[in-house]
Design a protein around this motif. Structure first.
Motif, mmCIF file in Angstrom:
data_model
loop_
_atom_site.group_PDB
_atom_site.id
_atom_site.type_symbol
_atom_site.label_atom_id
_atom_site.label_comp_id
_atom_site.label_asym_id
_atom_site.label_seq_id
_atom_site.Cartn_x
_atom_site.Cartn_y
_atom_site.Cartn_z
ATOM 1 N N VAL A 1 0.792 -1.103 -0.108
ATOM 2 C CA VAL A 1 0.057 0.032 -0.091
ATOM 3 C C VAL A 1 0.961 1.108 0.155
ATOM 4 C CG1 VAL A 1 -1.553 1.253 1.234
ATOM 5 C CG2 VAL A 1 -1.978 -1.095 1.235
ATOM 6 N N ASP A 2 1.770 1.137 0.885
ATOM 7 C CA ASP A 2 2.778 2.480 0.838
ATOM 8 C C ASP A 2 3.552 2.638 -0.388
ATOM 9 O OD1 ASP A 2 1.971 2.767 3.576
ATOM 10 O OD2 ASP A 2 3.900 1.803 4.421
ATOM 11 N N ARG A 3 3.842 1.539 -1.108
ATOM 12 C CA ARG A 3 4.690 1.715 -2.520
ATOM 13 C C ARG A 3 3.710 2.405 -3.590
ATOM 14 N NH1 ARG A 3 6.635 -3.112 -6.243
ATOM 15 N NH2 ARG A 3 4.510 -3.699 -6.024
ATOM 16 N N LEU A 4 2.602 1.904 -3.425
ATOM 17 C CA LEU A 4 1.585 2.221 -4.610
ATOM 18 C C LEU A 4 1.309 3.950 -4.129
ATOM 19 C CD1 LEU A 4 -0.344 2.464 -6.726
ATOM 20 C CD2 LEU A 4 -2.195 1.331 -5.206
ATOM 21 N N ARG A 5 1.070 4.412 -2.924
ATOM 22 C CA ARG A 5 0.758 5.556 -2.263
ATOM 23 C C ARG A 5 1.884 6.546 -2.808
ATOM 24 N NH1 ARG A 5 -3.046 4.130 2.793
ATOM 25 N NH2 ARG A 5 -4.734 3.984 1.650
ATOM 26 N N ASN A 6 3.161 5.940 -2.428
ATOM 27 C CA ASN A 6 4.264 6.847 -2.839
ATOM 28 C C ASN A 6 4.226 7.124 -4.362
ATOM 29 O OD1 ASN A 6 5.327 6.888 -0.123
ATOM 30 N ND2 ASN A 6 6.527 5.112 -0.541
ATOM 31 N N GLN A 7 4.180 6.094 -5.289
ATOM 32 C CA GLN A 7 4.085 6.174 -6.495
ATOM 33 C C GLN A 7 2.994 7.160 -7.069
ATOM 34 O OE1 GLN A 7 2.517 3.139 -9.230
ATOM 35 N NE2 GLN A 7 4.432 3.036 -10.339
ATOM 36 N N ILE A 8 1.652 7.155 -6.574
ATOM 37 C CA ILE A 8 0.866 8.104 -6.772
ATOM 38 C C ILE A 8 1.298 9.391 -6.309
ATOM 39 C CG2 ILE A 8 -1.680 8.930 -6.081
ATOM 40 C CD1 ILE A 8 -2.330 5.742 -5.841
ATOM 41 N N GLN A 9 1.944 9.515 -5.422
ATOM 42 C CA GLN A 9 1.836 11.056 -4.886
ATOM 43 C C GLN A 9 3.284 11.544 -5.976
ATOM 44 O OE1 GLN A 9 0.254 12.871 -2.739
ATOM 45 N NE2 GLN A 9 -0.918 11.057 -2.677
ATOM 46 N N ALA A 10 4.100 10.646 -6.252
ATOM 47 C CA ALA A 10 5.173 11.091 -6.977
ATOM 48 C C ALA A 10 4.882 11.338 -8.496
ATOM 49 C CB ALA A 10 6.425 9.885 -7.243
ATOM 50 N N SER A 11 3.661 10.950 -8.918
ATOM 51 C CA SER A 11 3.041 11.139 -10.294
ATOM 52 C C SER A 11 1.797 11.972 -10.463
ATOM 53 C CB SER A 11 3.094 9.886 -10.894
ATOM 54 O OG SER A 11 2.007 8.959 -10.303
ATOM 55 N N GLY A 12 1.746 13.053 -9.443
ATOM 56 C CA GLY A 12 0.558 13.827 -9.838
ATOM 57 C C GLY A 12 -0.224 13.716 -8.583
ATOM 58 N N GLY A 13 -0.441 12.728 -7.558
ATOM 59 C CA GLY A 13 -1.090 12.776 -6.452
ATOM 60 C C GLY A 13 -2.363 11.949 -6.860
ATOM 61 N N SER A 14 -3.126 11.947 -5.957
ATOM 62 C CA SER A 14 -4.735 11.264 -5.722
ATOM 63 C C SER A 14 -5.516 11.844 -6.963
ATOM 64 C CB SER A 14 -5.402 11.619 -4.788
ATOM 65 O OG SER A 14 -4.686 10.887 -3.506
ATOM 66 N N VAL A 15 -5.509 12.983 -7.124
ATOM 67 C CA VAL A 15 -6.465 13.577 -8.341
ATOM 68 C C VAL A 15 -6.208 13.160 -9.712
ATOM 69 C CG1 VAL A 15 -7.164 15.905 -9.469
ATOM 70 C CG2 VAL A 15 -7.034 15.614 -6.867
ATOM 71 N N THR A 16 -4.696 13.045 -9.770
ATOM 72 C CA THR A 16 -4.181 12.576 -11.257
ATOM 73 C C THR A 16 -4.553 11.125 -11.441
ATOM 74 O OG1 THR A 16 -2.422 14.217 -11.226
ATOM 75 C CG2 THR A 16 -2.098 12.381 -12.842
ATOM 76 N N PHE A 17 -4.226 10.291 -10.391
ATOM 77 C CA PHE A 17 -4.531 8.886 -10.397
ATOM 78 C C PHE A 17 -5.973 8.921 -10.635
ATOM 79 C CE2 PHE A 17 -6.032 5.321 -7.606
ATOM 80 C CZ PHE A 17 -5.177 4.266 -8.171
ATOM 81 N N GLN A 18 -7.095 9.303 -10.136
ATOM 82 C CA GLN A 18 -8.271 9.321 -10.174
ATOM 83 C C GLN A 18 -8.605 9.663 -11.665
ATOM 84 O OE1 GLN A 18 -10.548 7.686 -8.196
ATOM 85 N NE2 GLN A 18 -12.262 8.056 -9.725
ATOM 86 N N ALA A 19 -8.186 10.515 -12.026
ATOM 87 C CA ALA A 19 -8.322 10.998 -13.636
ATOM 88 C C ALA A 19 -8.100 10.091 -14.490
ATOM 89 C CB ALA A 19 -7.866 12.406 -13.820
ATOM 90 N N ARG A 20 -6.873 9.403 -14.273
ATOM 91 C CA ARG A 20 -6.507 8.315 -15.097
ATOM 92 C C ARG A 20 -7.359 7.147 -15.145
ATOM 93 N NH1 ARG A 20 -1.014 8.972 -12.763
ATOM 94 N NH2 ARG A 20 0.108 10.344 -14.290
ATOM 95 N N LEU A 21 -7.851 6.856 -14.159
ATOM 96 C CA LEU A 21 -8.634 5.710 -13.938
ATOM 97 C C LEU A 21 -9.992 6.162 -14.767
ATOM 98 C CD1 LEU A 21 -8.281 4.406 -10.304
ATOM 99 C CD2 LEU A 21 -7.453 3.176 -12.331
#
Length: 183
Positions: free
Chosen positions: A86-106
């Protein structure tokens, strides 16, 4: 994934499997690193990042219920037996634009089936919600069904007047052609 050209994800209507950290890490990694990402469900497949060989973005009919679950996934729902995943994914999400960017991709990857289903059911609020996603491209070819049909085609065919008005006000192309050149 470092040695792969892409990622193929088979999904079902099981949100518990969608929020697994390792699986979402693979999806996020593939998106961020420009790999080909394809989604599949029992009734169809979506080309999320690159058209299929025939030039289409959908094969068969990707289940709108599966697509709706995919676009509802949030970072705070991620689960794993290992906190490190979970931490690895959250770190990757934060490093690539954050939660909003992650959600927008999905959302952008699975929006087509949901939009067409919303048009079929005259669900104006779902249309507005999806179309307000950051980076959403109104007339993207990824929104078309396997026959080239758009949410505008479906709204017009079903008599979903409110959704049709909303789509047109959002500048969806009223002259978009499907595969048999019908608008």
């Amino acid at each position: 994934l470092d040695e792969c050209d892409g990622l193929f994800c088979a999904w079902t209507c099981d949100k518990a499997s969608m929020i697994r950290a390792k699986r979402l890490f693979q999806v996020q990694y593939a998106f961020v690193n420009g790999l080909v990402v394809d989604y599949a469900c029992p009734s169809g497949a979506l080309a999320c990042t690159k058209h299929f060989a025939e030039g289409e973005m959908e094969f068969g009919q990707f289940d709108p219920a599966v697509a709706a679950l995919l676009i509802s996934v949030r970072e705070d729902e991620i689960r794993s037996q290992l906190k490190a995943d979970v931490d690895r994914l959250r770190n990757q999400i934060q490093a690539s634009g954050g939660s909003v960017t992650f959600q927008a991709r999905l959302i952008r990857a699975a929006a087509g089936p949901v939009l067409r289903d919303a048009a079929r059911h005259n669900d104006d609020s779902r249309v507005l919600s999806i179309c307000s996603t950051r980076g959403f491209v109104v007339n993207s070819s990824s929104l078309k069904g396997s026959l080239g049909e758009t949410a505008t085609h479906i709204a017009a065919a079903c008599g979903a007047v409110q959704v049709l008005r909303t789509l047109l006000s959002l500048r969806f192309d009223p002259n978009a052609e499907d595969h048999v050149k019908e608008t």
